[in-house]
Design a protein around this motif. Structure first.
Motif, PDB file in Angstrom:
ATOM      1  N   UNK A 197      -1.206  -0.948  -4.175  1.00 32.32           N
ATOM      2  CA  UNK A 197      -2.470  -0.245  -3.957  1.00 32.32           C
ATOM      3  C   UNK A 197      -2.101   1.201  -3.661  1.00 32.32           C
ATOM      4  N   UNK A 198      -2.564   2.104  -4.508  1.00 29.60           N
ATOM      5  CA  UNK A 198      -2.304   3.524  -4.289  1.00 29.60           C
ATOM      6  C   UNK A 198      -3.553   4.181  -3.720  1.00 29.60           C
ATOM      7  N   UNK A 199      -3.381   4.922  -2.638  1.00 26.56           N
ATOM      8  CA  UNK A 199      -4.533   5.572  -2.024  1.00 26.56           C
ATOM      9  C   UNK A 199      -4.089   6.861  -1.353  1.00 26.56           C
ATOM     10  N   UNK A 200      -5.075   7.726  -1.102  1.00 20.12           N
ATOM     11  CA  UNK A 200      -4.809   8.942  -0.333  1.00 20.12           C
ATOM     12  C   UNK A 200      -5.555   8.836   0.986  1.00 20.12           C
ATOM     13  N   UNK A 201      -4.877   9.210   2.065  1.00 24.31           N
ATOM     14  CA  UNK A 201      -5.548   9.207   3.365  1.00 24.31           C
ATOM     15  C   UNK A 201      -6.524  10.376   3.405  1.00 24.31           C
ATOM     16  N   UNK A 202      -7.729  10.168   3.952  1.00 26.15           N
ATOM     17  CA  UNK A 202      -8.695  11.267   4.048  1.00 26.15           C
ATOM     18  C   UNK A 202      -8.265  12.243   5.155  1.00 26.15           C
ATOM     19  N   UNK A 203      -8.880  13.431   5.197  1.00 23.81           N
ATOM     20  CA  UNK A 203      -8.614  14.355   6.313  1.00 23.81           C
ATOM     21  C   UNK A 203      -8.919  13.664   7.640  1.00 23.81           C
ATOM     22  N   UNK A 204      -8.112  13.933   8.648  1.00 28.39           N
ATOM     23  CA  UNK A 204      -8.239  13.185   9.910  1.00 28.39           C
ATOM     24  C   UNK A 204      -9.293  13.786  10.825  1.00 28.39           C
ATOM     25  N   UNK A 205     -10.505  13.876  10.307  1.00 28.42           N
ATOM     26  CA  UNK A 205     -11.628  14.323  11.133  1.00 28.42           C
ATOM     27  C   UNK A 205     -12.706  13.260  11.079  1.00 28.42           C
ATOM     28  N   UNK A 206     -13.512  13.219  12.137  1.00 24.73           N
ATOM     29  CA  UNK A 206     -14.586  12.239  12.175  1.00 24.73           C
ATOM     30  C   UNK A 206     -14.023  10.852  11.942  1.00 24.73           C
ATOM     31  N   UNK A 207     -14.725  10.054  11.123  1.00 26.11           N
ATOM     32  CA  UNK A 207     -14.255   8.690  10.857  1.00 26.11           C
ATOM     33  C   UNK A 207     -12.986   8.681  10.003  1.00 26.11           C
TER      34      UNK A 207
ATOM     35  N   UNK B  25      -0.667  10.095 -11.593  1.00 22.92           N
ATOM     36  CA  UNK B  25       0.696  10.168 -12.125  1.00 22.92           C
ATOM     37  C   UNK B  25       1.559   9.029 -11.564  1.00 22.92           C
ATOM     38  N   UNK B  26       1.454   8.790 -10.250  1.00 19.34           N
ATOM     39  CA  UNK B  26       2.252   7.721  -9.626  1.00 19.34           C
ATOM     40  C   UNK B  26       1.842   6.349 -10.157  1.00 19.34           C
ATOM     41  N   UNK B  27       0.542   6.200 -10.367  1.00 20.61           N
ATOM     42  CA  UNK B  27       0.045   4.928 -10.898  1.00 20.61           C
ATOM     43  C   UNK B  27       0.624   4.696 -12.292  1.00 20.61           C
ATOM     44  N   UNK B  28       0.632   5.757 -13.098  1.00 18.50           N
ATOM     45  CA  UNK B  28       1.143   5.664 -14.468  1.00 18.50           C
ATOM     46  C   UNK B  28       2.621   5.254 -14.460  1.00 18.50           C
ATOM     47  N   UNK B  29       3.376   5.861 -13.567  1.00 19.22           N
ATOM     48  CA  UNK B  29       4.819   5.538 -13.479  1.00 19.22           C
ATOM     49  C   UNK B  29       5.016   4.052 -13.193  1.00 19.22           C
TER      50      UNK B  29
ATOM     51  N   UNK C 294       0.856  -1.179   0.000  1.00 20.22           N
ATOM     52  CA  UNK C 294       0.000   0.000   0.000  1.00 20.22           C
ATOM     53  C   UNK C 294       0.900   1.240   0.000  1.00 20.22           C
ATOM     54  N   UNK C 295       0.641   2.144  -0.949  1.00 24.66           N
ATOM     55  CA  UNK C 295       1.437   3.366  -1.040  1.00 24.66           C
ATOM     56  C   UNK C 295       0.498   4.556  -0.871  1.00 24.66           C
ATOM     57  N   UNK C 296       0.806   5.398   0.100  1.00 20.81           N
ATOM     58  CA  UNK C 296      -0.028   6.575   0.331  1.00 20.81           C
ATOM     59  C   UNK C 296       0.573   7.776  -0.387  1.00 20.81           C
TER      60      UNK C 296
ATOM     61  N   UNK D 241      -1.217  -2.281 -10.753  1.00 22.52           N
ATOM     62  CA  UNK D 241      -1.537  -1.218  -9.792  1.00 22.52           C
ATOM     63  C   UNK D 241      -3.039  -1.045  -9.661  1.00 22.52           C
ATOM     64  N   UNK D 242      -3.496  -0.779  -8.463  1.00 20.56           N
ATOM     65  CA  UNK D 242      -4.886  -0.355  -8.296  1.00 20.56           C
ATOM     66  C   UNK D 242      -4.919   0.954  -7.525  1.00 20.56           C
ATOM     67  N   UNK D 243      -5.681   1.890  -8.060  1.00 14.68           N
ATOM     68  CA  UNK D 243      -5.841   3.185  -7.393  1.00 14.68           C
ATOM     69  C   UNK D 243      -7.174   3.177  -6.644  1.00 14.68           C
ATOM     70  N   UNK D 244      -7.142   3.485  -5.367  1.00 14.74           N
ATOM     71  CA  UNK D 244      -8.388   3.568  -4.602  1.00 14.74           C
ATOM     72  C   UNK D 244      -8.871   5.013  -4.595  1.00 14.74           C
ATOM     73  N   UNK D 245     -10.132   5.189  -4.976  1.00 14.94           N
ATOM     74  CA  UNK D 245     -10.720   6.531  -4.981  1.00 14.94           C
ATOM     75  C   UNK D 245     -11.159   6.883  -3.558  1.00 14.94           C
ATOM     76  N   UNK D 246     -11.605   8.116  -3.388  1.00 14.92           N
ATOM     77  CA  UNK D 246     -12.108   8.540  -2.071  1.00 14.92           C
ATOM     78  C   UNK D 246     -13.283   7.646  -1.656  1.00 14.92           C
ATOM     79  N   UNK D 247     -14.111   7.249  -2.634  1.00 11.36           N
ATOM     80  CA  UNK D 247     -15.250   6.375  -2.336  1.00 11.36           C
ATOM     81  C   UNK D 247     -14.776   5.001  -1.857  1.00 11.36           C
ATOM     82  N   UNK D 248     -13.684   4.499  -2.475  1.00 11.40           N
ATOM     83  CA  UNK D 248     -13.164   3.170  -2.111  1.00 11.40           C
ATOM     84  C   UNK D 248     -12.645   3.126  -0.672  1.00 11.40           C
ATOM     85  N   UNK D 249     -12.245   4.294  -0.154  1.00  5.66           N
ATOM     86  CA  UNK D 249     -11.697   4.297   1.211  1.00  5.66           C
ATOM     87  C   UNK D 249     -12.702   4.844   2.222  1.00  5.66           C
ATOM     88  N   UNK D 250     -13.962   4.953   1.826  1.00  9.76           N
ATOM     89  CA  UNK D 250     -15.005   5.284   2.808  1.00  9.76           C
ATOM     90  C   UNK D 250     -14.990   4.179   3.864  1.00  9.76           C
TER      91      UNK D 250
END
Ligand code: TXA
Ligand code: MG
Length: 473
Positions: free
Chosen positions: A444-454, A404-408, A394-396, A416-425
């Motif tokens: 697995x490429x993903x972005x961490x959501x803002x650290x509020x709430x869940x 771009x990172x996925x393309x590289x 897993x790469x954040x 490679x699989x890119x997780x969207x914001x919906x995928x990390x709900x």
């Protein structure tokens, strides 16, 4: 080994009661019937039906047989196997020995199919079905479909009354799970967070098996689950006010309280520590199971140690297979991320693991700051950096760099699989990680959501999944 059975009435229970049925075209299954029977895979299934229309001359025996054959065939097509159809062709005045509630057919099953009647069930829409259960020492489940509602007042022997065959399957599965727990077996069950792998918290042997099946080190404590907040005082040496307030506000729900352990908590549950994690989950199936069982169920998440927590019964089966005695299927977990763990063992409360109840909600309830503990002298696997890891790396990365990172990586020939914001709900995060693994991707490429709430809990799980596996602690 003798098997438990379910003896199913036909008309008014599995299929609509439309009078004397002559041919397959008149058969109409209740919508819940097939899904319900599918869940009863641990049981030998029989149909037991009184067809007095035969004796009365309304239907020919061959017609009754054709209808029965059709029912069995339709079920077989749905993957459900009926061991035998027992059909009484007489009417009551014939004084035969096979008419319900006479115990003739279940006794035949006992003899010919090695059935354990004491752990078996009879389901039907007529009081005679419940009386049949009684006659053979099985449990009766009375459904209100068919003639059930009409004859309910005639029910003279104890039996559980439920709406339909679907609800009957719930009762049967739950009773089965409770029986397994009482016999010191292990049962996977749904909670609103993730599936748990449960054992009677007072049975050292059963709890030991949970550790073994999970592959979890003996020093990592389990959470004790129970069905009513009032039981907290039995498992905790004392209950601080803060615990009472949090329990009142969030139980049943995705919150675990770590409190000083009472002397009744076996050392194997706490990993030898003097504190214990306690939780009342809110998934209706978990609550019903815990209330029927009565005691505490020690349960970690129902995955192998170090892997992603399961949020469906299918995940549990994939991970644990036949190592678990029974899996209660309660569908997909609504929260999808583990409970928030709050430690109240010292003056200053602390969040040991962010989860389904947010830090903001906890702080609002206690009226003070409740920090997320960064380090702890308690050995909690939830705090190991390598926990929650899929097989893929897993790469954040920040959201704007994802593509771009996925393309590289793809240019280097990587899967490679890119997780969207919906995928990390929260409710789909673990499923997304598993799906990527099932697809065999390397990254697995993903972005961490803002650290509020869940988002705090999601970011926590993603960070732990992303930590390189080589630095095992
Ligand atoms: O949502 C959940 O909490 C799920 C469901 C099944 O209830 N359970 C769960 O259990 O996630 P598990 O064992 O996978 O994680 C429980 C965490 C572990 O990190 C464990 O070390 C910690 O709770 N824990 C249990 N007892 C503790 C204690 N006395 N002190 C500190 N941490 C404790
Ligand atoms: Mg009936």
């Amino acid at each position: 080994m003798k098997k438990p059975a379910v003896f199913l009435d036909r008309d008014g229970t599995l299929i609509e009661d439309a009078g004397f049925l002559r041919d397959a075209a008149q058969v109409s299954f209740y919508p819940q019937a097939i899904a319900a029977l599918r869940r009863l895979g641990d049981f030998a299934l029989f149909i037991v039906t009184n067809q007095c229309g035969i004796a009365k001359g309304h239907i020919h025996p061959e017609e009754a047989r054709a209808v029965n054959d059709h029912v069995v065939r339709r079920l077989a097509e749905a993957g459900i196997s009926i061991r035998a159809v027992y059909c009484c062709p007489h009417e009551r005045s014939d004084d035969c020995e096979c008419i319900k509630p006479k115990p003739y057919f279940p006794r035949l099953a006992e003899r010919d199919h090695e059935i354990d009647l004491a752990s078996s069930f009879v389901v039907g829409d007529h009081p005679c079905d419940v009386e049949l259960a009684h006659a053979v020492g099985a449990k009766g489940v009375y459904v209100l479909t068919g003639h059930g509602a009409k004859h309910r007042a005639e029910l003279r022997v104890p039996g559980t009354v439920v709406a339909d065959i679907g609800a009957a399957a719930d009762v049967i599965e739950r009773a089965h799970a409770v029986a397994i727990l009482r016999a010191e077996g292990i049962v996977a069950f749904p909670t609103e967070t993730v599936y748990g792998l449960g054992a009677d918290a007072l049975s050292e042997a059963a709890v030991r098996r949970v550790f073994h099946v999970k592959g979890r080190p003996a020093t990592h404590p389990l959470i004790v689950h129970f069905g009513d907040a009032s039981l907290m005082a039995e498992w905790a040496a004392y209950v601080p006010n803060a615990a009472r307030r949090l329990a009142e506000r969030f139980w049943p729900g995705p919150l675990t309280l770590v409190l000083p352990a009472s002397t009744r908590v076996p050392a194997i549950v706490t990993g030898g520590q003097d504190s214990v994690g306690l939780r009342v989950p809110r998934h209706p199936m978990a609550l019903a199971l815990l209330r029927e069982f009565g005691g505490g169920i020690a349960a970690p998440s129902a995955n192998r140690f170090g892997r992603v927590s399961p949020t469906t019964a299918e995940h549990v089966r994939q991970d644990l297979g036949s190592d678990v005695d029974f899996v209660l299927d309660g569908g997909a977990c609504a929260v999808g991320i583990e409970s928030t763990i709050v430690s109240l063992t010292s003056e200053i409360p602390a969040i040991l693991r962010p989860g389904g109840v947010t830090q903001e909600e906890i702080e609002a309830t206690l009226g003070r700051k409740v920090p997320v503990a960064q380090t702890s002298n308690v050995r909690t696997p939830g705090q190991m950096k390598t926990h929650y890891a899929p097989r893929a790396a897993v790469v954040l990365v920040p959201p704007e760099e994802l593509e771009q990172r996925a393309e590289e990586l793809r240019k280097q020939g990587r899967q490679v699989r890119v997780l969207s914001a919906k995928d990390v709900a929260p409710h789909v995060l673990f499923t997304s990680l598993r799906r990527a693994d099932d697809a065999g991707v390397e990254f697995i490429l993903a972005s961490a959501p803002p650290e509020q709430g869940l988002g705090l809990a999601v970011a926590d799980r993603l960070r732990k999944a992303a930590h390189p596996r080589t630095s095992k602690e």
